[in-house]
Design an enzyme around this catalytic site. Structure first.
Site, PDB file in Angstrom:
ATOM      1  N   LEU A  68     -28.721 -16.218  28.932  1.00  0.00           N
ATOM      2  CA  LEU A  68     -28.714 -15.887  30.429  1.00  0.00           C
ATOM      3  C   LEU A  68     -27.425 -15.310  30.810  1.00  0.00           C
ATOM      4  CD1 LEU A  68     -30.134 -19.405  31.530  1.00  0.00           C
ATOM      5  CD2 LEU A  68     -31.227 -17.505  30.257  1.00  0.00           C
ATOM      6  N   LYS A 126     -18.824 -11.062  19.108  1.00  0.00           N
ATOM      7  CA  LYS A 126     -20.098 -11.227  19.717  1.00  0.00           C
ATOM      8  C   LYS A 126     -19.990 -10.218  21.080  1.00  0.00           C
ATOM      9  CE  LYS A 126     -21.472 -15.658  17.456  1.00  0.00           C
ATOM     10  NZ  LYS A 126     -21.931 -16.965  18.145  1.00  0.00           N
ATOM     11  N   SER A 181     -28.903 -27.216  36.081  1.00  0.00           N
ATOM     12  CA  SER A 181     -30.308 -27.284  35.817  1.00  0.00           C
ATOM     13  C   SER A 181     -31.011 -28.392  36.399  1.00  0.00           C
ATOM     14  CB  SER A 181     -30.117 -27.736  33.875  1.00  0.00           C
ATOM     15  OG  SER A 181     -31.365 -28.059  33.703  1.00  0.00           O
ATOM     16  N   TYR A 185     -27.034 -34.270  27.622  1.00  0.00           N
ATOM     17  CA  TYR A 185     -26.961 -32.845  28.166  1.00  0.00           C
ATOM     18  C   TYR A 185     -27.310 -32.990  29.766  1.00  0.00           C
ATOM     19  CZ  TYR A 185     -28.499 -28.454  29.577  1.00  0.00           C
ATOM     20  OH  TYR A 185     -28.710 -27.266  30.522  1.00  0.00           O
ATOM     21  N   LYS A 192     -25.398 -31.805  32.976  1.00  0.00           N
ATOM     22  CA  LYS A 192     -25.556 -30.965  34.020  1.00  0.00           C
ATOM     23  C   LYS A 192     -25.563 -31.849  35.476  1.00  0.00           C
ATOM     24  CE  LYS A 192     -25.289 -27.445  32.283  1.00  0.00           C
ATOM     25  NZ  LYS A 192     -25.024 -26.270  32.589  1.00  0.00           N
TER      26      LYS A 192
HETATM   27  N1  LIG Z   1     -31.788 -21.827  28.460  1.00  0.00           N
HETATM   28  C1  LIG Z   1     -32.349 -22.746  29.113  1.00  0.00           C
HETATM   29  O1  LIG Z   1     -33.665 -23.221  29.134  1.00  0.00           O
HETATM   30  C2  LIG Z   1     -31.557 -23.369  30.087  1.00  0.00           C
HETATM   31  C3  LIG Z   1     -31.934 -24.257  31.392  1.00  0.00           C
HETATM   32  C4  LIG Z   1     -31.351 -24.764  32.342  1.00  0.00           C
HETATM   33  C5  LIG Z   1     -30.087 -24.482  32.103  1.00  0.00           C
HETATM   34  N2  LIG Z   1     -29.440 -23.775  31.165  1.00  0.00           N
HETATM   35  C6  LIG Z   1     -27.957 -23.558  31.184  1.00  0.00           C
HETATM   36  O2  LIG Z   1     -27.803 -22.033  31.346  1.00  0.00           O
HETATM   37  C7  LIG Z   1     -26.447 -21.851  30.500  1.00  0.00           C
HETATM   38  C8  LIG Z   1     -26.386 -20.606  29.447  1.00  0.00           C
HETATM   39  O3  LIG Z   1     -27.352 -21.153  28.611  1.00  0.00           O
HETATM   40  P1  LIG Z   1     -28.355 -20.216  27.809  1.00  0.00           P
HETATM   41  O4  LIG Z   1     -29.802 -20.495  27.778  1.00  0.00           O
HETATM   42  O5  LIG Z   1     -27.977 -18.688  27.867  1.00  0.00           O
HETATM   43  O6  LIG Z   1     -27.696 -20.470  26.236  1.00  0.00           O
HETATM   44  P2  LIG Z   1     -27.010 -19.836  25.073  1.00  0.00           P
HETATM   45  O7  LIG Z   1     -28.087 -18.571  24.810  1.00  0.00           O
HETATM   46  O8  LIG Z   1     -26.911 -20.726  24.074  1.00  0.00           O
HETATM   47  O9  LIG Z   1     -25.857 -19.354  25.503  1.00  0.00           O
HETATM   48  C9  LIG Z   1     -24.651 -20.123  25.952  1.00  0.00           C
HETATM   49  C10 LIG Z   1     -23.451 -19.267  26.078  1.00  0.00           C
HETATM   50  O10 LIG Z   1     -22.385 -20.298  26.239  1.00  0.00           O
HETATM   51  C11 LIG Z   1     -21.431 -20.245  25.263  1.00  0.00           C
HETATM   52  N3  LIG Z   1     -20.537 -21.166  24.988  1.00  0.00           N
HETATM   53  C12 LIG Z   1     -21.090 -22.413  24.319  1.00  0.00           C
HETATM   54  N4  LIG Z   1     -20.061 -23.134  23.956  1.00  0.00           N
HETATM   55  C13 LIG Z   1     -18.957 -22.464  24.483  1.00  0.00           C
HETATM   56  C14 LIG Z   1     -17.580 -22.932  24.521  1.00  0.00           C
HETATM   57  N5  LIG Z   1     -17.112 -24.198  23.983  1.00  0.00           N
HETATM   58  N6  LIG Z   1     -16.705 -22.200  25.201  1.00  0.00           N
HETATM   59  C15 LIG Z   1     -17.376 -20.989  25.753  1.00  0.00           C
HETATM   60  N7  LIG Z   1     -18.505 -20.573  25.630  1.00  0.00           N
HETATM   61  C16 LIG Z   1     -19.473 -21.425  25.054  1.00  0.00           C
HETATM   62  C17 LIG Z   1     -22.148 -19.698  24.137  1.00  0.00           C
HETATM   63  O11 LIG Z   1     -21.022 -18.954  23.318  1.00  0.00           O
HETATM   64  P3  LIG Z   1     -21.490 -18.902  21.719  1.00  0.00           P
HETATM   65  O12 LIG Z   1     -22.578 -17.748  21.616  1.00  0.00           O
HETATM   66  O13 LIG Z   1     -20.257 -18.390  20.984  1.00  0.00           O
HETATM   67  O14 LIG Z   1     -22.075 -20.141  21.088  1.00  0.00           O
HETATM   68  C18 LIG Z   1     -23.049 -18.784  24.795  1.00  0.00           C
HETATM   69  O15 LIG Z   1     -22.455 -17.440  25.298  1.00  0.00           O
HETATM   70  C19 LIG Z   1     -25.783 -23.339  30.125  1.00  0.00           C
HETATM   71  O16 LIG Z   1     -25.256 -23.516  31.093  1.00  0.00           O
HETATM   72  C20 LIG Z   1     -27.196 -24.083  30.145  1.00  0.00           C
HETATM   73  O17 LIG Z   1     -26.867 -25.566  30.203  1.00  0.00           O
HETATM   74  C21 LIG Z   1     -30.124 -23.245  30.137  1.00  0.00           C
END
Ligand SMILES: NC(=O)c1ccc[n+]([C@@H]2O[C@H](COP(=O)([O-])OP(=O)(O)OC[C@H]3O[C@@H](n4cnc5c(N)ncnc54)[C@H](OP(=O)(O)O)[C@@H]3O)[C@@H](O)[C@H]2O)c1
Length: 332
Positions: A42, A67, A171, A206, A210
């Protein structure tokens, strides 16, 4: 709201609602944005969308520079006029966060801050800092950055005469967690959550992390003047990014219900650019939504204040009191 009602509401909006991009005429020419967790998912989608609306400077805050460089190449191909930079940020490391924030103080402006990085694990893991990983990355990391980056956001508001924007990716699963988890003995909430015995395998932690994002953002908003920085939080919806990689159940159900990362990005960008009246508010389906009564209740207020006090004390001890803004009195 009970867990069942929360789940039903998720089912409903995933099927009935489709996120839309901000209007094409939305113009953020000359502005600077930071997006954390923007090498994928996202965050990357939101970063691309911001760049496509005339953003002058985009800082991709990523754990892994290589990346980040790949993400930068993809964004720059489509938006050659936007100056894209890749900055290292690991929310698992106090030093990385302090260095990142130190560098950000020298930005000539910072209009938009999207605190989006986050993770989900179904088993207990401990971060190098000693904290349980969701507590460290999703809560403490987000909280620390929200404080350390207030100064450049405020400086920019003084320069432009318009409030800067801070959006925290939350979330709707936050509301499956109970505020009771945050009302333990004073100064003991985080130490309790750091203990392996407090961790139930699965998604509970998790969801709680949130809820901590929501409580933190709501309390932070009370301490920040909306004329300087509009602080809000957003539910991006259930999106088929790599986020659910360790959660096969979510991947399977997501095939039928999930939105794309691009659609999740629409939610983030909508929250970061629109809704000037959303200070301290929770957005979902591109509208300001009320948070559940449990969060607004007397017990929810206690949880919110306790989390704020305990987190602030912990962060002051870690990064030093001089590093955090002293203007944290309640805003007018
Ligand atoms: N996808 C969903 O269904 C969903 C729903 C509700 C809320 N969210 C929220 O949306 C946000 C983004 O999620 P996403 O779906 O885009 O997930 P994603 O594709 O897994 O991306 C997560 C991002 O956070 C980074 N990250 C993880 N651990 C980190 C750390 N220790 N320090 C700095 N960066 C870190 C990851 O880096 P790396 O690539 O290096 O791991 C990646 O860039 C999150 O906060 C999640 O809780 C997602």
């Amino acid at each position: 709201m009970s867990s069942m009602l929360t789940l039903l509401s998720i089912l409903w909006y995933q099927l009935a609602f489709k996120p839309k991009p901000v209007p094409p005429e939305t113009n953020i020419e000359g502005q600077t944005a930071i997006v954390t967790g923007s090498n994928t998912g996202l965050g990357l989608a939101a970063a691309k969308q911001l760049a496509s609306h005339g953003l002058a400077r985009l800082i991709l805050a990523v754990r892994d520079i290589s990346k980040g460089e790949e993400a930068k190449a993809a964004i720059s191909r489509e938006n050659p006029k936007c100056q894209v930079e890749v900055w290292q940020l690991d929310q698992d490391s106090w030093d990385s966060m302090s260095a990142f924030a130190g560098k950000a103080q020298s930005l000539d402006r910072l209009d938009i801050l999207l605190l989006n990085a986050g993770m989900k694990r179904l088993e207990y893991t401990r971060s190098a800092s000693g904290h349980e990983t969701h507590i460290q990355v999703n809560h403490l990391g987000t909280a620390l950055l929200s404080l350390l980056l207030l100064a450049p956001l405020r400086k920019t508001a003084a320069l432009t005469g318009n409030p800067s924007r801070m959006t925290i990716t939350a979330s709707s699963l936050a509301f499956i967690a109970s505020v009771d988890s945050v009302t333990g003995p004073e100064d003991q909430v985080i130490p309790f959550l750091d203990e392996p015995a407090s961790f139930k395998p699965g998604t509970d932690r998790y969801c709680l992390s949130k809820l901590l994002n929501v409580l933190w953002a709501r309390e932070l908003a009370k301490h920040v003047n909306a004329k300087e920085v509009v602080v809000n939080m957003v539910n991006p919806g259930w999106c088929m990014s790599e986020f659910h990689r360790e959660d096969p159940g979510a991947v399977s159900a997501g095939k039928y219900l999930g939105w794309s990362s691009e659609q999740g990005g629409y939610e983030l960008v909508d929250a970061a650019l629109r809704h000037p009246d959303s200070h301290g508010q929770y957005l979902s389906e591109q509208k300001i939504r009320s948070v559940p009564g449990s969060v607004l209740s007397a017990q929810g207020q206690v949880a919110q204040k306790r989390l704020w006090d305990e987190t602030l004390a912990l962060l002051r001890a870690v990064v030093g009191p001089d590093q955090l803004p002293n203007h944290l009195a309640l805003a007018d």
